[in-house]
Design a protein around this motif. Structure first.
Motif, short mmCIF file in Angstrom:
data_model
loop_
_atom_site.label_atom_id
_atom_site.label_comp_id
_atom_site.label_asym_id
_atom_site.label_seq_id
_atom_site.Cartn_x
_atom_site.Cartn_y
_atom_site.Cartn_z
N ASN A 169 6.87 -4.57 3.38
CA ASN A 169 7.51 -3.66 2.44
C ASN A 169 7.68 -4.35 1.09
O ASN A 169 8.02 -5.53 1.03
CB ASN A 169 8.88 -3.21 2.96
CG ASN A 169 8.74 -2.34 4.19
OD1 ASN A 169 7.77 -1.62 4.35
ND2 ASN A 169 9.73 -2.40 5.07
N ALA A 216 -5.96 -1.58 -1.06
CA ALA A 216 -5.12 -0.62 -0.34
C ALA A 216 -4.18 0.17 -1.24
O ALA A 216 -3.83 1.31 -0.92
CB ALA A 216 -4.32 -1.35 0.75
N GLU A 217 -3.73 -0.42 -2.33
CA GLU A 217 -2.76 0.25 -3.21
C GLU A 217 -2.96 -0.18 -4.65
O GLU A 217 -3.51 -1.24 -4.93
CB GLU A 217 -1.32 -0.10 -2.81
CG GLU A 217 -0.78 0.63 -1.61
CD GLU A 217 0.70 0.33 -1.37
OE1 GLU A 217 1.32 -0.38 -2.21
OE2 GLU A 217 1.23 0.81 -0.36
N TYR A 229 -2.14 -1.70 7.72
CA TYR A 229 -0.96 -1.55 6.87
C TYR A 229 -1.32 -1.24 5.42
O TYR A 229 -2.32 -1.68 4.89
CB TYR A 229 -0.08 -2.81 6.93
CG TYR A 229 -0.79 -4.13 6.91
CD1 TYR A 229 -1.38 -4.64 5.76
CD2 TYR A 229 -0.88 -4.90 8.08
CE1 TYR A 229 -2.02 -5.86 5.75
CE2 TYR A 229 -1.53 -6.14 8.08
CZ TYR A 229 -2.09 -6.61 6.90
OH TYR A 229 -2.73 -7.82 6.90
N ASN A 230 -0.48 -0.43 4.79
CA ASN A 230 -0.56 -0.02 3.39
C ASN A 230 -1.57 1.09 3.09
O ASN A 230 -1.44 1.78 2.08
CB ASN A 230 -0.82 -1.20 2.45
CG ASN A 230 0.29 -2.24 2.47
OD1 ASN A 230 0.12 -3.32 2.99
ND2 ASN A 230 1.44 -1.91 1.90
N TRP A 231 -2.54 1.31 3.96
CA TRP A 231 -3.48 2.40 3.72
C TRP A 231 -2.84 3.74 4.09
O TRP A 231 -2.10 3.85 5.05
CB TRP A 231 -4.75 2.21 4.54
CG TRP A 231 -5.63 1.11 4.00
CD1 TRP A 231 -5.75 -0.15 4.50
CD2 TRP A 231 -6.51 1.18 2.88
NE1 TRP A 231 -6.65 -0.88 3.75
CE2 TRP A 231 -7.13 -0.08 2.74
CE3 TRP A 231 -6.83 2.19 1.96
CZ2 TRP A 231 -8.06 -0.35 1.74
CZ3 TRP A 231 -7.75 1.92 0.96
CH2 TRP A 231 -8.35 0.66 0.86
N LYS A 232 -3.18 4.79 3.31
CA LYS A 232 -2.61 6.11 3.54
C LYS A 232 -3.43 6.93 4.54
O LYS A 232 -2.88 7.65 5.37
CB LYS A 232 -2.51 6.88 2.22
CG LYS A 232 -1.75 6.16 1.12
CD LYS A 232 -0.29 5.98 1.47
CE LYS A 232 0.51 5.44 0.27
NZ LYS A 232 0.04 4.13 -0.22
N ASN A 233 -4.76 6.86 4.46
CA ASN A 233 -5.61 7.63 5.35
C ASN A 233 -7.02 7.04 5.34
O ASN A 233 -7.35 6.20 4.49
CB ASN A 233 -5.65 9.11 4.95
CG ASN A 233 -6.09 9.30 3.51
OD1 ASN A 233 -7.24 9.05 3.16
ND2 ASN A 233 -5.16 9.74 2.65
N GLN A 234 -7.86 7.49 6.26
CA GLN A 234 -9.19 6.91 6.40
C GLN A 234 -10.14 7.33 5.29
O GLN A 234 -11.07 6.57 4.95
CB GLN A 234 -9.77 7.27 7.77
CG GLN A 234 -9.07 6.55 8.91
CD GLN A 234 -9.84 6.62 10.21
OE1 GLN A 234 -10.77 7.41 10.36
NE2 GLN A 234 -9.47 5.78 11.16
N GLU A 251 -9.35 7.51 2.15
CA GLU A 251 -9.05 6.55 1.09
C GLU A 251 -9.73 5.21 1.35
O GLU A 251 -10.29 4.59 0.45
CB GLU A 251 -7.53 6.37 1.02
CG GLU A 251 -7.02 5.61 -0.18
CD GLU A 251 -5.51 5.53 -0.17
OE1 GLU A 251 -4.89 6.02 -1.13
OE2 GLU A 251 -4.93 4.98 0.80
#
Length: 344
Positions: free
Chosen positions: A125, A156-157, A187-192, A194
């Motif tokens: 986090n 990832a972000e 971790y940190n990825w929203k969806n596949q 993306e």
């Protein structure tokens, strides 16, 4: 043999961009030996630098390569621990900067249940490594290196993903070779979707792509799902890649070249302590051989040997071996199991 042209005049061999973290592993040393057990029953931990690109940076430096790192660390003693450790290893830290918003380095607690069963518990986090910003990317620094390695987790972000993409664009403009280590972590990825979007952007620009079959499947999800290894090689080599390395865990790995060749190796047999860290050793060993101009099968064998050495160790960064130690391991394994123990 030369598979990827590298500018020998550049002072830096490899710059790595992406994740650095703190690994907390069950202690296993002369004073304390935490045997295989659930994480909740472990009392004593040892602290190490972790994160795949950080470990690869350590690994290639142990082989005598000149490496640098672009990344963000926390503005606290853990951040200082990372920079001090890199400095001790001989890794250039001039482009590692501290977060200003209180973000922290990731903490990775490792669970070792048996030689064949291990897992990790991540705390990510408000994470420091994903605060890398486009302003942190220095064109002159990238131009000073023969190659840059982009770790997939950096995509990832935001703002890290834009920083990574800027680094790729500047590398292409300046003739710095691009290595893409897919390095998927959930971790940190929203969806596949993306994942596939951003992985494929970098993969299309990369000279070398390394990943597991599952990682290539994620990358190719919006392009052509369900490709075989050979189809993946044909597709990415039709873009820009000169080499693809596709790993299949205990079944071994294969490398594919732009001219249609393929080479395969199997893991060297060892008794494992953990199921992770092997990929970082593999990457360091393979890249060392590649930069030395070895035949690809020799690069694969050296990487496979280093991977096996890492899964039998209790940590990732500290246990990364030097070149002579890897050669000694290969010699010992071949004396015990036969000359072709790792070659298909």
């Amino acid at each position: 043999m030369t598979y990827i042209e590298l500018d020998a005049q550049r002072p830096m061999d490899l710059i790595l961009l992406g994740r650095v973290a703190i690994d907390l592993n069950p202690a296993y040393n002369d004073q304390v030996k935490e045997e295989f057990k659930p994480l909740k029953k472990v009392h004593t931990f040892e602290k190490f630098v972790g994160g795949s690109p950080a470990n690869i940076a350590v690994g290639v430096t142990r082989h005598g390569m000149k490496a640098g790192f672009i990344g963000k660390v926390s503005d606290d003693q853990f951040g200082e621990f990372v920079v001090d450790y890199f400095d001790e290893q001989g890794i250039d830290t001039s482009h590692i900067t501290k977060c200003t918003g209180g973000e922290k380095l990731g903490l990775t607690f490792t669970e070792m249940l048996s030689p064949s069963e291990s897992s990790i518990l991540m705390y990510r986090n408000s994470i420091a490594d994903l605060q890398l910003h486009v302003d942190d990317i220095d064109e002159a620094y990238i131009k000073s290196a023969k190659a840059i390695l982009i770790s997939g987790t950096a995509l990832a972000e935001s703002p890290s993903r834009e920083a990574a993409l800027k680094a790729v664009m500047l590398a292409k403009r300046n003739g710095t070779r691009v290595i893409f280590d897919i390095d998927y972590r959930a971790y940190n990825w929203k969806n596949q979707d993306e994942i596939s979007i951003y992985y494929s952007i970098v993969a299309k620009e990369a000279d070398l792509i390394m990943g597991s079959r599952e990682e290539f499947d994620l990358t190719e999800r919006l392009i052509r799902p369900g490709m075989t290894d050979e189809e993946s090689a044909a597709y990415w080599c039709g873009c820009n890649a000169k080499i693809l390395v596709i790993k299949h865990g205990m079944k071994g790995s294969r490398a594919y070249t732009r001219d249609g060749q393929s080479f395969g190796v199997k893991p060297f047999p060892v008794t494992a302590r953990k199921g992770f860290g092997g990929g970082d050793g593999y990457g360091a060993g393979f890249l060392y051989g590649l930069f030395k101009g070895w035949d690809l099968i020799d690069c694969l064998e050296f990487g496979s040997a280093e991977a096996s050495m890492m899964v039998r160790s209790n940590n990732c960064s500290d246990s990364l071996p030097d070149t002579d130690t890897v050669f000694a391991f290969i010699k010992e394994e071949k004396e015990q199991f036969g000359e072709m123990v790792a070659r298909e």
